[in-house]
Design a protein around this motif. Sequence first.
Motif, PDB file in Angstrom:
ATOM      1  N   ASP A  31      40.600  46.128  37.098  1.00  0.00           N
ATOM      2  CA  ASP A  31      39.535  46.142  38.098  1.00  0.00           C
ATOM      3  C   ASP A  31      39.280  44.791  38.765  1.00  0.00           C
ATOM      4  O   ASP A  31      38.434  44.701  39.671  1.00  0.00           O
ATOM      5  CB  ASP A  31      38.217  46.599  37.460  1.00  0.00           C
ATOM      6  CG  ASP A  31      38.225  48.072  37.099  1.00  0.00           C
ATOM      7  OD1 ASP A  31      37.371  48.490  36.304  1.00  0.00           O
ATOM      8  OD2 ASP A  31      39.101  48.804  37.624  1.00  0.00           O
ATOM      9  N   TYR A  32      39.994  43.769  38.339  1.00  0.00           N
ATOM     10  CA  TYR A  32      39.673  42.422  38.804  1.00  0.00           C
ATOM     11  C   TYR A  32      40.835  41.709  39.470  1.00  0.00           C
ATOM     12  O   TYR A  32      41.992  41.836  39.049  1.00  0.00           O
ATOM     13  CB  TYR A  32      39.190  41.559  37.637  1.00  0.00           C
ATOM     14  CG  TYR A  32      37.824  41.938  37.161  1.00  0.00           C
ATOM     15  CD1 TYR A  32      37.659  42.916  36.175  1.00  0.00           C
ATOM     16  CD2 TYR A  32      36.684  41.353  37.705  1.00  0.00           C
ATOM     17  CE1 TYR A  32      36.391  43.272  35.743  1.00  0.00           C
ATOM     18  CE2 TYR A  32      35.421  41.707  37.279  1.00  0.00           C
ATOM     19  CZ  TYR A  32      35.287  42.669  36.301  1.00  0.00           C
ATOM     20  OH  TYR A  32      34.034  43.029  35.872  1.00  0.00           O
ATOM     21  N   SER A  53      43.093  43.503  42.771  1.00  0.00           N
ATOM     22  CA  SER A  53      43.175  44.663  41.890  1.00  0.00           C
ATOM     23  C   SER A  53      43.426  45.959  42.644  1.00  0.00           C
ATOM     24  O   SER A  53      43.878  46.937  42.056  1.00  0.00           O
ATOM     25  CB  SER A  53      41.875  44.798  41.090  1.00  0.00           C
ATOM     26  OG  SER A  53      40.774  44.939  41.977  1.00  0.00           O
ATOM     27  N   LEU A  98      39.372  35.179  36.203  1.00  0.00           N
ATOM     28  CA  LEU A  98      39.095  36.378  36.994  1.00  0.00           C
ATOM     29  C   LEU A  98      38.031  36.090  38.048  1.00  0.00           C
ATOM     30  O   LEU A  98      37.157  35.247  37.860  1.00  0.00           O
ATOM     31  CB  LEU A  98      38.679  37.543  36.096  1.00  0.00           C
ATOM     32  CG  LEU A  98      37.363  37.488  35.299  1.00  0.00           C
ATOM     33  CD1 LEU A  98      36.171  37.920  36.150  1.00  0.00           C
ATOM     34  CD2 LEU A  98      37.483  38.395  34.081  1.00  0.00           C
ATOM     35  N   ASP A  99      38.145  36.821  39.146  1.00  0.00           N
ATOM     36  CA  ASP A  99      37.210  36.703  40.253  1.00  0.00           C
ATOM     37  C   ASP A  99      36.036  37.637  40.005  1.00  0.00           C
ATOM     38  O   ASP A  99      36.137  38.836  40.258  1.00  0.00           O
ATOM     39  CB  ASP A  99      37.940  37.055  41.552  1.00  0.00           C
ATOM     40  CG  ASP A  99      37.028  37.049  42.764  1.00  0.00           C
ATOM     41  OD1 ASP A  99      37.495  37.459  43.842  1.00  0.00           O
ATOM     42  OD2 ASP A  99      35.849  36.653  42.646  1.00  0.00           O
ATOM     43  N   PHE A 100      34.927  37.133  39.526  1.00  0.00           N
ATOM     44  CA  PHE A 100      33.773  37.972  39.209  1.00  0.00           C
ATOM     45  C   PHE A 100      32.894  38.219  40.426  1.00  0.00           C
ATOM     46  O   PHE A 100      31.970  39.031  40.368  1.00  0.00           O
ATOM     47  CB  PHE A 100      32.960  37.374  38.055  1.00  0.00           C
ATOM     48  CG  PHE A 100      32.215  36.114  38.406  1.00  0.00           C
ATOM     49  CD1 PHE A 100      32.852  34.892  38.364  1.00  0.00           C
ATOM     50  CD2 PHE A 100      30.889  36.158  38.774  1.00  0.00           C
ATOM     51  CE1 PHE A 100      32.177  33.726  38.669  1.00  0.00           C
ATOM     52  CE2 PHE A 100      30.192  35.002  39.081  1.00  0.00           C
ATOM     53  CZ  PHE A 100      30.841  33.777  39.030  1.00  0.00           C
ATOM     54  N   SER A 102      34.355  39.096  43.421  1.00  0.00           N
ATOM     55  CA  SER A 102      35.134  39.928  44.355  1.00  0.00           C
ATOM     56  C   SER A 102      35.126  39.317  45.750  1.00  0.00           C
ATOM     57  O   SER A 102      34.873  39.988  46.752  1.00  0.00           O
ATOM     58  CB  SER A 102      34.568  41.355  44.397  1.00  0.00           C
ATOM     59  OG  SER A 102      34.634  41.959  43.132  1.00  0.00           O
ATOM     60  N   TYR A 112      35.353  32.237  40.330  1.00  0.00           N
ATOM     61  CA  TYR A 112      36.191  32.520  39.172  1.00  0.00           C
ATOM     62  C   TYR A 112      35.537  32.012  37.883  1.00  0.00           C
ATOM     63  O   TYR A 112      34.804  31.011  37.867  1.00  0.00           O
ATOM     64  CB  TYR A 112      37.575  31.892  39.349  1.00  0.00           C
ATOM     65  CG  TYR A 112      38.418  32.655  40.340  1.00  0.00           C
ATOM     66  CD1 TYR A 112      38.206  32.515  41.706  1.00  0.00           C
ATOM     67  CD2 TYR A 112      39.401  33.548  39.910  1.00  0.00           C
ATOM     68  CE1 TYR A 112      38.946  33.250  42.621  1.00  0.00           C
ATOM     69  CE2 TYR A 112      40.157  34.272  40.819  1.00  0.00           C
ATOM     70  CZ  TYR A 112      39.919  34.121  42.167  1.00  0.00           C
ATOM     71  OH  TYR A 112      40.660  34.854  43.062  1.00  0.00           O
TER      72      TYR A 112
END
Length: 125
Positions: A31-32, A53, A98-100, A102, A112
Amino acid sequence: EVQFVESGGGLVQIGGSLRLACVGSGFAFEDYTIGWFRQAPGKEREAVSCINSSDGGTYYEDSVKGRFTISRDNAKNTVYLQMTSLKPEDTAVYSCALDFKSGGFPPQNYWYAYWGQGTQVTVSS
């Protein structure tokens, strides 16, 4: 607990190749957007390449375009960075996150989180 573990770094000669791997755990990996970043001594961390994603869309920093290829295998919770034609200026610690937010591309570092420990890449002559 969200965690990333990077591997694949090492010492390589100018023009050589390396394949880095980043394994994520503790979250819904598929999802990320995941990004590869690097930080050289005395320099700020910079985004090297990211992969989203949804459609596998990618981002590359200008200096690595045509030399680096990012890919992901969601079944293995892994993002790869294939690096070719390596140059001394590619020397750095490479880590993923991860890109939290989006936030899309081009990436901003503050989007990130959950950085891994990183893997050292050294390109020598």
